[in-house]
Design a protein around this motif. Structure first.
Motif, PDB file in Angstrom:
ATOM      1  N   ALA A  45       0.821  -1.216   0.000  1.00  0.00           N
ATOM      2  CA  ALA A  45       0.000   0.000   0.000  1.00  0.00           C
ATOM      3  C   ALA A  45       0.854   1.265   0.000  1.00  0.00           C
ATOM      4  CB  ALA A  45      -0.920  -0.003   1.215  1.00  0.00           C
ATOM      5  N   GLY A  46       2.171   1.101  -0.015  1.00  0.00           N
ATOM      6  CA  GLY A  46       3.063   2.255  -0.046  1.00  0.00           C
ATOM      7  C   GLY A  46       3.290   2.901   1.308  1.00  0.00           C
ATOM      8  N   ILE A  47       3.082   2.148   2.382  1.00  0.00           N
ATOM      9  CA  ILE A  47       3.270   2.659   3.743  1.00  0.00           C
ATOM     10  C   ILE A  47       4.539   2.044   4.314  1.00  0.00           C
ATOM     11  CG2 ILE A  47       2.297   2.750   6.069  1.00  0.00           C
ATOM     12  CD1 ILE A  47      -0.478   2.509   4.721  1.00  0.00           C
ATOM     13  N   ASP A  48       5.367   2.864   4.921  1.00  0.00           N
ATOM     14  CA  ASP A  48       6.610   2.382   5.519  1.00  0.00           C
ATOM     15  C   ASP A  48       6.283   1.462   6.698  1.00  0.00           C
ATOM     16  OD1 ASP A  48       9.115   1.919   6.540  1.00  0.00           O
ATOM     17  OD2 ASP A  48       9.527   4.004   7.041  1.00  0.00           O
ATOM     18  N   ALA A  49       6.567   0.200   6.552  1.00  0.00           N
ATOM     19  CA  ALA A  49       6.236  -0.796   7.576  1.00  0.00           C
ATOM     20  C   ALA A  49       7.113  -0.681   8.816  1.00  0.00           C
ATOM     21  CB  ALA A  49       6.351  -2.208   6.994  1.00  0.00           C
ATOM     22  N   LEU A  50       8.225   0.021   8.706  1.00  0.00           N
ATOM     23  CA  LEU A  50       9.125   0.159   9.852  1.00  0.00           C
ATOM     24  C   LEU A  50       8.709   1.293  10.782  1.00  0.00           C
ATOM     25  CD1 LEU A  50      12.552  -0.483   8.121  1.00  0.00           C
ATOM     26  CD2 LEU A  50      11.115  -2.092   9.388  1.00  0.00           C
ATOM     27  N   THR A  51       7.957   2.253  10.268  1.00  0.00           N
ATOM     28  CA  THR A  51       7.490   3.369  11.100  1.00  0.00           C
ATOM     29  C   THR A  51       6.006   3.630  10.829  1.00  0.00           C
ATOM     30  OG1 THR A  51       8.213   4.947   9.428  1.00  0.00           O
ATOM     31  CG2 THR A  51       9.740   4.501  11.241  1.00  0.00           C
ATOM     32  N   PRO A  52       5.165   2.674  11.138  1.00  0.00           N
ATOM     33  CA  PRO A  52       3.735   2.857  10.857  1.00  0.00           C
ATOM     34  C   PRO A  52       3.106   3.837  11.847  1.00  0.00           C
ATOM     35  CG  PRO A  52       4.061   0.851  12.079  1.00  0.00           C
ATOM     36  CD  PRO A  52       5.426   1.398  11.781  1.00  0.00           C
TER      37      PRO A  52
END
Length: 63
Positions: A45-52
């Motif tokens: 979805a284009g969301i940074d999984a490391l800093t949600p």
């Protein structure tokens, strides 16, 4: 529908438990950001999984 949330966040975890308890049609599934499935869904979805800093709801091809 899959809800992706941060399992380390007490508010998020409690809220997802509430949603699942009240899902009378049993349509909701959950995945944590920390897990492989949740991580992949966030990245897709284009969301940074490391800093949600958000929740993600996935319904088929829609996010």
């Amino acid at each position: 529908m899959i809800v992706v949330f941060d399992a380390e966040c007490l508010l998020c975890s409690t809220s997802v438990q509430f949603l699942l308890r009240h899902d009378r049609r049993a349509r909701l599934r959950s995945a944590t950001v920390q897990g492989d499935v949740g991580h992949r869904l966030l990245e897709a979805a284009g969301i940074d999984a490391l800093t949600p800093d958000t929740w993600l709801f996935v319904d088929g091809d829609r996010c």
